[in-house]
Design a protein around this motif. Structure first.
Motif, PDB file in Angstrom:
ATOM      1  N   GLU A  23       0.815  -1.223   0.000  1.00  0.00           N
ATOM      2  CA  GLU A  23       0.000   0.000   0.000  1.00  0.00           C
ATOM      3  C   GLU A  23       0.843   1.265   0.000  1.00  0.00           C
ATOM      4  O   GLU A  23       0.488   2.259  -0.620  1.00  0.00           O
ATOM      5  CB  GLU A  23      -0.918   0.024   1.225  1.00  0.00           C
ATOM      6  CG  GLU A  23      -1.773  -1.210   1.416  1.00  0.00           C
ATOM      7  CD  GLU A  23      -2.921  -1.283   0.429  1.00  0.00           C
ATOM      8  OE1 GLU A  23      -3.198  -0.265  -0.224  1.00  0.00           O
ATOM      9  OE2 GLU A  23      -3.512  -2.371   0.295  1.00  0.00           O
ATOM     10  N   GLN A  24       1.946   1.197   0.736  1.00  0.00           N
ATOM     11  CA  GLN A  24       2.808   2.362   0.874  1.00  0.00           C
ATOM     12  C   GLN A  24       3.178   3.008  -0.442  1.00  0.00           C
ATOM     13  O   GLN A  24       3.279   4.221  -0.532  1.00  0.00           O
ATOM     14  CB  GLN A  24       4.134   1.944   1.509  1.00  0.00           C
ATOM     15  CG  GLN A  24       4.111   1.794   2.975  1.00  0.00           C
ATOM     16  CD  GLN A  24       5.489   1.328   3.445  1.00  0.00           C
ATOM     17  OE1 GLN A  24       6.369   2.120   3.714  1.00  0.00           O
ATOM     18  NE2 GLN A  24       5.660   0.024   3.505  1.00  0.00           N
ATOM     19  N   VAL A  61       1.290 -10.790  16.580  1.00  0.00           N
ATOM     20  CA  VAL A  61       0.959  -9.386  16.437  1.00  0.00           C
ATOM     21  C   VAL A  61      -0.516  -9.152  16.162  1.00  0.00           C
ATOM     22  O   VAL A  61      -1.120  -8.243  16.716  1.00  0.00           O
ATOM     23  CB  VAL A  61       1.816  -8.788  15.304  1.00  0.00           C
ATOM     24  CG1 VAL A  61       1.300  -7.437  14.899  1.00  0.00           C
ATOM     25  CG2 VAL A  61       3.265  -8.714  15.760  1.00  0.00           C
ATOM     26  N   VAL A  93       7.243 -11.448   6.258  1.00  0.00           N
ATOM     27  CA  VAL A  93       7.381 -11.920   7.626  1.00  0.00           C
ATOM     28  C   VAL A  93       5.994 -12.214   8.197  1.00  0.00           C
ATOM     29  O   VAL A  93       5.105 -11.374   8.116  1.00  0.00           O
ATOM     30  CB  VAL A  93       8.070 -10.843   8.501  1.00  0.00           C
ATOM     31  CG1 VAL A  93       8.109 -11.280   9.943  1.00  0.00           C
ATOM     32  CG2 VAL A  93       9.471 -10.561   7.975  1.00  0.00           C
ATOM     33  N   ALA A  94       5.820 -13.388   8.739  1.00  0.00           N
ATOM     34  CA  ALA A  94       4.525 -13.736   9.328  1.00  0.00           C
ATOM     35  C   ALA A  94       4.376 -13.063  10.687  1.00  0.00           C
ATOM     36  O   ALA A  94       5.364 -12.747  11.337  1.00  0.00           O
ATOM     37  CB  ALA A  94       4.414 -15.253   9.483  1.00  0.00           C
ATOM     38  N   TYR A  95       3.145 -12.855  11.112  1.00  0.00           N
ATOM     39  CA  TYR A  95       2.974 -12.146  12.385  1.00  0.00           C
ATOM     40  C   TYR A  95       1.757 -12.604  13.174  1.00  0.00           C
ATOM     41  O   TYR A  95       0.941 -11.801  13.595  1.00  0.00           O
ATOM     42  CB  TYR A  95       2.911 -10.639  12.162  1.00  0.00           C
ATOM     43  CG  TYR A  95       1.776 -10.139  11.298  1.00  0.00           C
ATOM     44  CD1 TYR A  95       1.997  -9.773   9.994  1.00  0.00           C
ATOM     45  CD2 TYR A  95       0.493  -9.987  11.816  1.00  0.00           C
ATOM     46  CE1 TYR A  95       0.977  -9.294   9.210  1.00  0.00           C
ATOM     47  CE2 TYR A  95      -0.536  -9.503  11.047  1.00  0.00           C
ATOM     48  CZ  TYR A  95      -0.285  -9.158   9.746  1.00  0.00           C
ATOM     49  OH  TYR A  95      -1.303  -8.678   8.971  1.00  0.00           O
ATOM     50  N   PHE A  99       8.179  -6.106   4.328  1.00  0.00           N
ATOM     51  CA  PHE A  99       9.215  -5.125   4.634  1.00  0.00           C
ATOM     52  C   PHE A  99      10.026  -4.839   3.385  1.00  0.00           C
ATOM     53  O   PHE A  99      10.592  -5.753   2.782  1.00  0.00           O
ATOM     54  CB  PHE A  99      10.122  -5.649   5.751  1.00  0.00           C
ATOM     55  CG  PHE A  99       9.403  -5.864   7.041  1.00  0.00           C
ATOM     56  CD1 PHE A  99       8.262  -5.119   7.366  1.00  0.00           C
ATOM     57  CD2 PHE A  99       9.841  -6.798   7.958  1.00  0.00           C
ATOM     58  CE1 PHE A  99       7.582  -5.308   8.567  1.00  0.00           C
ATOM     59  CE2 PHE A  99       9.175  -6.994   9.167  1.00  0.00           C
ATOM     60  CZ  PHE A  99       8.051  -6.251   9.469  1.00  0.00           C
ATOM     61  N   LEU A 101      -6.031  -6.407   8.347  1.00  0.00           N
ATOM     62  CA  LEU A 101      -4.862  -5.744   8.902  1.00  0.00           C
ATOM     63  C   LEU A 101      -3.793  -5.585   7.830  1.00  0.00           C
ATOM     64  O   LEU A 101      -3.559  -6.477   7.024  1.00  0.00           O
ATOM     65  CB  LEU A 101      -4.332  -6.607  10.046  1.00  0.00           C
ATOM     66  CG  LEU A 101      -3.351  -6.019  11.032  1.00  0.00           C
ATOM     67  CD1 LEU A 101      -3.828  -4.683  11.561  1.00  0.00           C
ATOM     68  CD2 LEU A 101      -3.164  -6.993  12.187  1.00  0.00           C
ATOM     69  N   VAL A 102      -3.184  -4.430   7.816  1.00  0.00           N
ATOM     70  CA  VAL A 102      -2.077  -4.162   6.888  1.00  0.00           C
ATOM     71  C   VAL A 102      -0.850  -3.825   7.715  1.00  0.00           C
ATOM     72  O   VAL A 102      -0.887  -2.887   8.514  1.00  0.00           O
ATOM     73  CB  VAL A 102      -2.395  -2.963   5.978  1.00  0.00           C
ATOM     74  CG1 VAL A 102      -1.177  -2.592   5.133  1.00  0.00           C
ATOM     75  CG2 VAL A 102      -3.593  -3.259   5.086  1.00  0.00           C
ATOM     76  N   VAL A 103       0.197  -4.598   7.543  1.00  0.00           N
ATOM     77  CA  VAL A 103       1.449  -4.308   8.242  1.00  0.00           C
ATOM     78  C   VAL A 103       2.568  -4.226   7.219  1.00  0.00           C
ATOM     79  O   VAL A 103       2.843  -5.197   6.512  1.00  0.00           O
ATOM     80  CB  VAL A 103       1.779  -5.380   9.295  1.00  0.00           C
ATOM     81  CG1 VAL A 103       3.101  -5.063   9.980  1.00  0.00           C
ATOM     82  CG2 VAL A 103       0.664  -5.489  10.316  1.00  0.00           C
ATOM     83  N   GLU A 104       3.186  -3.080   7.141  1.00  0.00           N
ATOM     84  CA  GLU A 104       4.259  -2.871   6.175  1.00  0.00           C
ATOM     85  C   GLU A 104       5.406  -2.140   6.837  1.00  0.00           C
ATOM     86  O   GLU A 104       5.200  -1.398   7.794  1.00  0.00           O
ATOM     87  CB  GLU A 104       3.753  -2.042   4.991  1.00  0.00           C
ATOM     88  CG  GLU A 104       2.668  -2.736   4.196  1.00  0.00           C
ATOM     89  CD  GLU A 104       2.156  -1.899   3.044  1.00  0.00           C
ATOM     90  OE1 GLU A 104       2.686  -0.783   2.835  1.00  0.00           O
ATOM     91  OE2 GLU A 104       1.231  -2.351   2.364  1.00  0.00           O
ATOM     92  N   GLY A 105       6.575  -2.339   6.316  1.00  0.00           N
ATOM     93  CA  GLY A 105       7.717  -1.660   6.895  1.00  0.00           C
ATOM     94  C   GLY A 105       8.719  -1.215   5.848  1.00  0.00           C
ATOM     95  O   GLY A 105       8.642  -1.609   4.688  1.00  0.00           O
ATOM     96  N   ALA A 133       3.488  -9.539   7.018  1.00  0.00           N
ATOM     97  CA  ALA A 133       4.013  -8.182   6.929  1.00  0.00           C
ATOM     98  C   ALA A 133       4.976  -8.141   5.760  1.00  0.00           C
ATOM     99  O   ALA A 133       5.673  -9.120   5.482  1.00  0.00           O
ATOM    100  CB  ALA A 133       4.733  -7.827   8.220  1.00  0.00           C
TER     101      ALA A 133
END
Ligand SMILES: [Zn+2]
Ligand SMILES: [Zn+2]
Ligand SMILES: [Zn+2]
Ligand SMILES: [Zn+2]
Lengths: 152, 152
Positions: free
Chosen positions: B83-84, B119, B114-116, B103, B137-141, B101
């Motif tokens: 999304e970023q 989290v 990466v699984a979470y 990254f 849920l959206v997790v990005e880094g 997630a």
DNA sequence: TCCTAGTATGTTATTACATAACACCCTATA
DNA sequence: TATAGGGTGTTATGTAATAACATACTAGGA
């Protein structure tokens, strides 16, 4: 009549002014205008809605003006960008640099901020396990807020 | 010569075919083409780069064709959207529905999954504490990957 | 006072991302 | 053979974001 929303907004503006002074940055007219509009909005706003709104009753406001203000406000932590749908929301904690998760309700579209201290440590570790050094984190969600759950 | 990347790609395609058959969906030419291009790419790709690439050596490929394929592949979990920066990356676990997630390295732009498990539970609870029922849920880094850290 | 560097805005034009709407094709099944 | 569902092709448009350059204001130094 003065609503609590208006009080909250005045408060936010004052905090923004203070924050800018401390940082030696100028809290200029377009920056103020954009923050006011966002603070007055019930829901996160799209950039072009902001542009229209900012242009109401006055000279036309063009995209770069608003995007520059948004960049500025986001850097100061006064505004958050929601990546999922390219919207912007005023922060109600006025300039926390700490990361927060933003959860958007699918029904009413309002955003809820949630801090996640724990989570960032866990994710940092999980990333580190793959040799990845995590510097910035985006956590966003979708779901149903309390009000909408009641109404349903 | 057959690279490991190519093997991985063939594998991914086969898994996609199987997944589609099980779901009763068609693994059509444009869908295959888009997945192949993504699987062959070292880094996540922008939609319009995909469109250009898909159009190489053949008839021109238009945006809706590629976007429809991307929607399809994302729903099946074969591709993830970041999304970023509005990019798309082939999943290397072929169709896990579980959230991961993503990254992205600031230097080489490669993405690491990466699984979470943990989290998501924590965030669900944190959301619940504010009355918010978390559904997606959206997790990005962003940061630096292992290779780039070595090189530096 | 005049010059200059730094910061910020105004304006035009363009680039990049994504979808609406409609025509057409294929295939299963009634 | 009708017809419904799923899929693609094509045109046009809508929406998000930035490049590039001109202009203005302020503070600090010659
Ligand atoms: Zn905030
Ligand atoms: Zn709601
Ligand atoms: Zn994956
Ligand atoms: Zn890297």
């Amino acid at each position: 009549m003065v609503t609590s929303k208006e009080v909250q907004m005045q408060d936010l503006i004052r905090q923004a002014e203070a924050l800018c002074q401390r940082s030696g940055m100028a809290f200029t007219a377009p920056r103020r205008r954009v923050l006011e509009i966002l603070a007055a909005s019930e829901t996160p706003m799209k950039a072009y809605d902001l542009i229209s709104k900012a242009g109401e009753g006055g000279q036309a406001t063009k995209p770069p003006t608003v995007y520059r203000a948004l960049d500025f406000l986001c850097q100061l932590g006064l505004v958050h960008r929601i990546e999922q749908d390219a919207t912007f929301v005023a922060c109600n904690h006025a300039g926390h640099a700490q990361p927060v998760a933003l959860f958007v309700c699918n029904s009413c579209l309002k955003a809820t901020e949630v801090a996640y201290d724990e989570v960032s440590h866990i994710l940092e570790k999980a990333a580190a396990a793959k040799g990845f050094n995590l510097q910035r984190l985006v956590v966003e969600g979708r779901g149903q807020c309390q009000e909408c759950a009641m109404a349903a």
